[in-house]
Design an enzyme around this catalytic site. Structure first.
Site, PDB file in Angstrom:
ATOM      1  N   GLU A   1       0.867  -1.171   0.000  1.00 51.41           N
ATOM      2  CA  GLU A   1       0.000   0.000   0.000  1.00 51.41           C
ATOM      3  C   GLU A   1       0.912   1.231   0.000  1.00 51.41           C
ATOM      4  O   GLU A   1       1.811   1.330   0.838  1.00 51.41           O
ATOM      5  CB  GLU A   1      -0.897   0.002   1.229  1.00 51.41           C
ATOM      6  CG  GLU A   1      -1.843  -1.177   1.317  1.00 51.41           C
ATOM      7  CD  GLU A   1      -2.615  -1.198   2.623  1.00 51.41           C
ATOM      8  OE1 GLU A   1      -3.475  -0.317   2.804  1.00 51.41           O
ATOM      9  OE2 GLU A   1      -2.341  -2.077   3.452  1.00 51.41           O
TER      10      GLU A   1
ATOM     11  N   LYS B   1       3.910   0.876  10.436  1.00 47.85           N
ATOM     12  CA  LYS B   1       3.942   2.063   9.581  1.00 47.85           C
ATOM     13  C   LYS B   1       3.430   3.288  10.320  1.00 47.85           C
ATOM     14  O   LYS B   1       3.955   4.393  10.150  1.00 47.85           O
ATOM     15  CB  LYS B   1       3.095   1.836   8.327  1.00 47.85           C
ATOM     16  CG  LYS B   1       3.809   1.182   7.171  1.00 47.85           C
ATOM     17  CD  LYS B   1       2.922   1.233   5.945  1.00 47.85           C
ATOM     18  CE  LYS B   1       3.533   0.481   4.783  1.00 47.85           C
ATOM     19  NZ  LYS B   1       2.632   0.484   3.613  1.00 47.85           N
TER      20      LYS B   1
ATOM     21  N   ARG C   1       5.523 -12.752   9.863  1.00 45.83           N
ATOM     22  CA  ARG C   1       6.219 -11.526   9.506  1.00 45.83           C
ATOM     23  C   ARG C   1       7.530 -11.409  10.268  1.00 45.83           C
ATOM     24  O   ARG C   1       7.736 -12.053  11.310  1.00 45.83           O
ATOM     25  CB  ARG C   1       5.338 -10.301   9.786  1.00 45.83           C
ATOM     26  CG  ARG C   1       5.000 -10.097  11.252  1.00 45.83           C
ATOM     27  CD  ARG C   1       4.107  -8.869  11.423  1.00 45.83           C
ATOM     28  NE  ARG C   1       4.829  -7.652  11.082  1.00 45.83           N
ATOM     29  CZ  ARG C   1       4.243  -6.484  10.864  1.00 45.83           C
ATOM     30  NH1 ARG C   1       2.929  -6.366  10.917  1.00 45.83           N
ATOM     31  NH2 ARG C   1       4.961  -5.409  10.589  1.00 45.83           N
TER      32      ARG C   1
END
Length: 555
Positions: free
Chosen positions: A37, A273, A263
Site C-alpha cells: 500500500e 507504519k 512476519r
C-alpha cells in the site's frame, strides 16, 4: 548464531509450490506479486516479503508483479509510490511487465460490485459508523442484521450508482457484502465493499468518489493478474475466508490461493507504519530515510548493502508463526558483506595532534597501503606521511590500563603501514587536557612490518597537513529497549536511545576520499564500517557509521 551457517532455512511455501508443480497445478506456472500500500516507506519486514515473492518467482522460473494496492487516497501519495519502486530496484529485483495498480481495475471492481448486488449478495447500508459497530457484535457474541439488509437488488443498484455520482456525503452509506452476521469470523460479518471518499486519487484523479476496500480489491487483483500463489503475512489469515468468498462468488478469470507466513520483527526497533510515520511527523528522526530507521531507504543511507539485506532475509525460515530476530543477527550479515567488499581507509574521528620532532619539517613521503588485506584485486592506495600527524584521542593514555597496546609516554607504537614512533613529551592546555604529543620516529622501521622489529601495538593515523576534513555521524540503535512496543503502560517514544546519533565535527580522513561517491562504503581501520552520506557535497564530506567491527551492544 542461528541460520548463519550453511544450513537451509525451512520454507513451507516452496514446499507447497514444488508439490503444485509435480501435480501440474496452475499449468506448471508460478506467478507471485508484491502488493504494498503506498501509504509509507518500506521497512525491513517488507524486505523479507520482497525477497520471498521475487525470489520465489526467480527460483521457479516464474513471474512476480509489483502492484500498488492504492484503494485509500486519504493516506496515499505519489512520493511513496516512487520510493517503493526505488527500493525494489535497489534490492536488485525486476518486476514482470509494467507496474500495476489496484486503481487500474476500478472499473472492473465496480462492475463486480454491481454483479453481487444483482445476485442479492450485496446491499447499500445507511447505518452510521457507530451504529454499524454496535450491530457487528463482538467476538463472543453474534452481530445482528442491518435494517437495510433486505433492500431489493433494484434499489441497491440505484443507490450504488448515486453513491458513485457523488450524491451522498462521506460516511452516510456504504456498500456491504451480504454474508453472515453470526459468523465466528468477524471479517465475514457483512464486510464493507465500497465507501465514499471525496478525495482526489494519485492515479485516477477525480474520476471516483467511492473506493473499494482492501479486502474487496485484493483477491480480485490476484485473479485478474493470474497470480498462482498469493503470499501475505500472518495477520491476513483471518481474511482468507473472505478472500475465497469473493473468488467463489464473482466471475473472476482465475482462482488464486492465499498463503500466510510469519512476519519479520526485529528487536530494538518498531516496524508499524503508523509508528514510523509518527517518528517522522513529530521530528524524532530526520525523515523516512534517517539512517536510524528500519526503512529500506534508511538502511541504504546507513550503508547496508542490498546483498547483505537479501542474505539476511534468505537466512530466515518462512514459517506459519511470527517471530522476533535479534538485531545482532542482522548486523552479522552486514559485517560479513562489508568485510569482503568494503575497501579499507583511515579516518581519525577525534584527532589528537602528534608532532614527529625528528622528522624533517619540509619533507613528505607517500606510503602504499592495500585497499583490502585479503583481496589484491582491489589494488593499493597512497597515504602521505609528514612531521605533523593526528591520531585518535583514545589511542593515547597517560596512565595506561593493564594490557594497553596503544600509545603512552616512553612506549613504541607502530603507525599503520609506516613507522614506529615513541612518545617523548605530553603537552596540555590550561585545563589539563592533552592537546599534543611530541614523538620521535625510527627511520629503520619504515614499512608495514620490517623484520626484526616488533612494536607494542598498532594505531591508525593521518597527516595533519594533507588529509580531508569530514563530519562523522555515529549512529546506533534507535531504541535502548529491546522491545519498545512491549510495555503497554508506556509510550514507545520513551525508549528512544539518546545516543542513537552523535555528530562529530573536526574529523579527518585520507586525502584519497575527497571525492568519494555518495553511498560508497569503507572500513575505517580499527574504527568500523562507514558510508558516504547523501548530504555530502563538495564543501562538506559526511560519513555515516554503518556498524562497528564487532557487536558491542549492551557489553
Amino acid at each position: 548464531m542461528s541460520n548463519t551457517e550453511n544450513t537451509k532455512p525451512t520454507n513451507f511455501i516452496h514446499q507447497v509450490i514444488e508439490q503444485d508443480l509435480e501435480q501440474g497445478t496452475n499449468g506448471g506456472k508460478v506467478v507471485t506479486r508484491f502488493p504494498p500500500e503506498p501509504n509509507g516507506y518500506l521497512h525491513i519486514g517488507h524486505a523479507k516479503s520482497i525477497c520471498l515473492n521475487f525470489g520465489t518467482a526467480e527460483k521457479y522460473n516464474g513471474e512476480c508483479n509489483l502492484r500498488f494496492d492504492d484503494t485509500n487516497p486519504t493516506k496515499e501519495d505519489q512520493e511513496y509510490v516512487d520510493a517503493i519502486k526505488s527500493d525494489v530496484e535497489w534490492l536488485g529485483f525486476k518486476w514482470a511487465g509494467e507496474v500495476r495498480y489496484a486503481s487500474n481495475y476500478f472499473d472492473q471492481f465496480y462492475e463486480w460490485a454491481q454483479h453481487l448486488v444483482r445476485e442479492g449478495k450485496a446491499y447499500v447500508c445507511d447505518l452510521s459508523p457507530e451504529e454499524a459497530k454496535e450491530y457487528r457484535g463482538w467476538a463472543t457474541e453474534p452481530g445482528k442484521d442491518s435494517p437495510y439488509r433486505d433492500r431489493t437488488p433494484e434499489e441497491n443498484l440505484d443507490l450504488l450508482e448515486r453513491m458513485r455520482k457523488g450524491e451522498f456525503d462521506e460516511g452516510s452509506c456504504v456498500l456491504r457484502a451480504k454474508i453472515d452476521m453470526a459468523s465466528s469470523n468477524m471479517n465475514l460479518r457483512d464486510p464493507i465493499l465500497y465507501r465514499i471518499r471525496k478525495e482526489s486519487h494519485h492515479q485516477t484523479g477525480d474520476k471516483w468518489c467511492i473506493y473499494p476496500s482492501y479486502d474487496f480489491a485484493h483477491g480480485q487483483e490476484d485473479a485478474i493478474e493470474g497470480v498462482t500463489h498469493s503470499i501475505c503475512t500472518l495477520e491476513f489469515a483471518d481474511h482468507r475466508p473472505l478472500y475465497e468468498w469473493f473468488i467463489e462468488n464473482l466471475p473472476v478469470p482465475s482462482q488464486p490461493r492465499q498463503y500466510e507466513f510469519g512476519r519479520l520483527n526485529l528487536n530494538y526497533t518498531v516496524t508499524s507504519k503508523r509508528k514510523l510515520k509518527q517518528l517522522v511527523d513529530e521530528g524524532h528522526v530526520s525523515g523516512w530515510n534517517d539512517p536510524r530507521m528500519p526503512t529500506i531507504s534508511g538502511l541504504r543511507r546507513r550503508g547496508y548493502s542490498p546483498q547483505a539485506i537479501r542474505n539476511f532475509c534468505d537466512s530466515l525460515a518462512v514459517a506459519k508463526t511470527d517471530g522476533t530476530v535479534d538485531m545482532a543477527q542482522f548486523e552479522y550479515f552486514v559485517r560479513e558483506d562489508l568485510d569482503k567488499n568494503a575497501p579499507r581507509a583511515m579516518c581519525v574521528v577525534r584527532p589528537l595532534k602528534v608532532t614527529v620532532t625528528n622528522y624533517p619539517e619540509d619533507q613528505e613521503e607517500w606510503f602504499e597501503l592495500p585497499n583490502h588485506p585479503k583481496d589484491e584485486s582491489m589494488g593499493m592506495r597512497k597515504v602521505p606521511f609528514s612531521r605533523n600527524l593526528i591520531i585518535e584521542q583514545e589511542d593515547f593514555a597517560e596512565v595506561p590500563p593493564r594490557k594497553w597496546k596503544r600509545l603512552t609516554q616512553g612506549v613504541a607504537v607502530r603507525l599503520r603501514g609506516s613507522y614506529v614512533i615513541t612518545c617523548e613529551e605530553v603537552i596540555k592546555d590550561a585545563e589539563g587536557n592533552v592537546i599534543e604529543l611530541k614523538c620521535t620516529y625510527d627511520p629503520a622501521t619504515k614499512g608495514a612490518n620490517p623484520e626484526g622489529y616488533k612494536a607494542k601495538g598498532v594505531v591508525h593515523w593521518l597527516s595533519a597537513d594533507n588529509s580531508v576534513p569530514c563530519e562523522v555521524r555515529e549512529y546506533d540503535r534507535l531504541f535502548a529497549e529491546e522491545n519498545p512496543d512491549g510495555d503497554k503502560e508506556r509510550d514507545f517514544l520513551e525508549f528512544i536511545n539518546p545516543e542513537s546519533l552523535v555528530l562529530v565535527e573536526g574529523s579527518r580522513c585520507e586525502v584519497g576520499l575527497a571525492n568519494a561517491a555518495v553511498e560508497s562504503r569503507f572500513q575505517f581501520e580499527r574504527t568500523g564500517y562507514f558510508c558516504v552520506d547523501s548530504e555530502s557535497s563538495e564543501d562538506k564530506l559526511v560519513f555515516n557509521r554503518t556498524v562497528g567491527l564487532r557487536d558491542s551492544w549492551g557489553k
